[in-house]
Design a protein around this motif. Sequence first.
Motif, mmCIF file in Angstrom:
data_model
loop_
_atom_site.group_PDB
_atom_site.id
_atom_site.type_symbol
_atom_site.label_atom_id
_atom_site.label_comp_id
_atom_site.label_asym_id
_atom_site.label_seq_id
_atom_site.Cartn_x
_atom_site.Cartn_y
_atom_site.Cartn_z
ATOM 1 N N SER A 19 1.557 4.524 -9.655
ATOM 2 C CA SER A 19 2.744 3.712 -9.399
ATOM 3 C C SER A 19 3.864 4.558 -8.805
ATOM 4 C CB SER A 19 3.220 3.041 -10.685
ATOM 5 O OG SER A 19 2.239 2.169 -11.171
ATOM 6 N N LEU A 20 4.028 5.765 -9.313
ATOM 7 C CA LEU A 20 5.032 6.667 -8.740
ATOM 8 C C LEU A 20 4.685 7.030 -7.298
ATOM 9 C CD1 LEU A 20 5.733 9.030 -11.774
ATOM 10 C CD2 LEU A 20 7.248 7.278 -10.817
ATOM 11 N N LEU A 21 3.414 7.202 -7.024
ATOM 12 C CA LEU A 21 2.972 7.481 -5.657
ATOM 13 C C LEU A 21 3.264 6.291 -4.744
ATOM 14 C CD1 LEU A 21 1.426 9.454 -3.776
ATOM 15 C CD2 LEU A 21 -0.644 8.217 -4.429
ATOM 16 N N TYR A 22 3.062 5.084 -5.246
ATOM 17 C CA TYR A 22 3.335 3.884 -4.449
ATOM 18 C C TYR A 22 4.807 3.762 -4.098
ATOM 19 C CZ TYR A 22 -1.350 2.234 -5.756
ATOM 20 O OH TYR A 22 -2.694 2.109 -5.941
ATOM 21 N N LEU A 23 5.678 4.331 -4.901
ATOM 22 C CA LEU A 23 7.111 4.257 -4.622
ATOM 23 C C LEU A 23 7.509 5.009 -3.359
ATOM 24 C CD1 LEU A 23 8.636 4.612 -8.191
ATOM 25 C CD2 LEU A 23 8.558 2.566 -6.766
ATOM 26 N N THR A 24 6.630 5.863 -2.868
ATOM 27 C CA THR A 24 6.939 6.618 -1.659
ATOM 28 C C THR A 24 6.766 5.777 -0.391
ATOM 29 O OG1 THR A 24 4.679 7.474 -1.466
ATOM 30 C CG2 THR A 24 6.251 8.782 -2.750
ATOM 31 N N VAL A 25 6.142 4.610 -0.503
ATOM 32 C CA VAL A 25 5.959 3.735 0.658
ATOM 33 C C VAL A 25 7.280 3.033 0.952
ATOM 34 C CG1 VAL A 25 4.723 1.710 1.530
ATOM 35 C CG2 VAL A 25 3.522 3.399 0.138
ATOM 36 N N SER A 26 7.694 3.062 2.202
ATOM 37 C CA SER A 26 9.000 2.495 2.553
ATOM 38 C C SER A 26 8.950 0.980 2.766
ATOM 39 C CB SER A 26 9.554 3.174 3.804
ATOM 40 O OG SER A 26 8.659 2.966 4.883
ATOM 41 N N ILE A 28 7.958 -2.334 1.458
ATOM 42 C CA ILE A 28 7.516 -2.941 0.199
ATOM 43 C C ILE A 28 6.538 -4.086 0.438
ATOM 44 C CG2 ILE A 28 9.453 -4.538 0.003
ATOM 45 C CD1 ILE A 28 7.809 -2.724 -2.905
ATOM 46 N N TYR A 29 6.695 -4.823 1.529
ATOM 47 C CA TYR A 29 5.796 -5.947 1.803
ATOM 48 C C TYR A 29 4.389 -5.451 2.148
ATOM 49 C CZ TYR A 29 10.058 -8.606 1.639
ATOM 50 O OH TYR A 29 11.235 -9.163 1.221
ATOM 51 N N ALA A 30 4.305 -4.365 2.888
ATOM 52 C CA ALA A 30 2.996 -3.778 3.181
ATOM 53 C C ALA A 30 2.353 -3.276 1.896
ATOM 54 C CB ALA A 30 3.132 -2.646 4.197
ATOM 55 N N LEU A 31 3.137 -2.659 1.038
ATOM 56 C CA LEU A 31 2.620 -2.170 -0.243
ATOM 57 C C LEU A 31 2.081 -3.321 -1.085
ATOM 58 C CD1 LEU A 31 2.216 0.143 -2.271
ATOM 59 C CD2 LEU A 31 4.490 -0.348 -3.111
ATOM 60 N N ILE A 32 2.816 -4.430 -1.119
ATOM 61 C CA ILE A 32 2.358 -5.601 -1.870
ATOM 62 C C ILE A 32 1.039 -6.099 -1.294
ATOM 63 C CG2 ILE A 32 2.864 -8.033 -2.357
ATOM 64 C CD1 ILE A 32 5.835 -7.163 -2.596
ATOM 65 N N ASN A 33 0.914 -6.112 0.025
ATOM 66 C CA ASN A 33 -0.340 -6.548 0.643
ATOM 67 C C ASN A 33 -1.482 -5.593 0.329
ATOM 68 O OD1 ASN A 33 0.719 -8.866 1.727
ATOM 69 N ND2 ASN A 33 1.172 -7.941 3.711
ATOM 70 N N TYR A 34 -1.227 -4.273 0.413
ATOM 71 C CA TYR A 34 -2.277 -3.291 0.127
ATOM 72 C C TYR A 34 -2.775 -3.435 -1.301
ATOM 73 C CZ TYR A 34 -0.313 -0.700 4.149
ATOM 74 O OH TYR A 34 0.164 -0.319 5.370
ATOM 75 N N VAL A 35 -1.841 -3.346 -2.220
ATOM 76 C CA VAL A 35 -2.195 -3.331 -3.638
ATOM 77 C C VAL A 35 -2.679 -4.700 -4.095
ATOM 78 C CG1 VAL A 35 -1.313 -2.898 -5.954
ATOM 79 C CG2 VAL A 35 -0.654 -1.407 -4.090
ATOM 80 N N GLY A 36 -2.043 -5.754 -3.616
ATOM 81 C CA GLY A 36 -2.475 -7.099 -3.991
ATOM 82 C C GLY A 36 -3.892 -7.383 -3.550
#
Length: 143
Positions: A19-26, A28-36
Amino acid sequence: MVSVRATPVPAVLAVALLSLLYLTVSDIYALINYVGFATWLSIGAAVLCLPVLRYTQPNLERPIKVNLIFPAVYIVCTVLVVAVPAVASPAETGVGCLMILTAVPVYLILLEPHTRLRGLANITDGTTRLIQKLTLSVRPKMK
């Protein structure tokens, strides 16, 4: 590994670090798509095992027997939740697939006894013992 307090402390720590590593992604919508995408695909695959095991191994002991309607509905929803983003944003879906597939070489190199590198075997075993000591964890006993 399960802690002596009956909690999966090493797994919780691993998720916290990811989760801390995911915080480095700028973005947030792409992160939600990746992880989701990765989460729905992984959980959907796990739920798919329920009817498969019910059909292929009907004599297994089942402390809780679930009506197959529920996993069927869940699997249909999972297919929809995974397929729609795959069509709408294939690049992000591809990154989600790559996130999942990164586990395969890690598993083969570090954990699988037949394919792991000999020099790394001592390191991974030592790391496992260190984590067990730090988190007061043991491997669960198999029946």
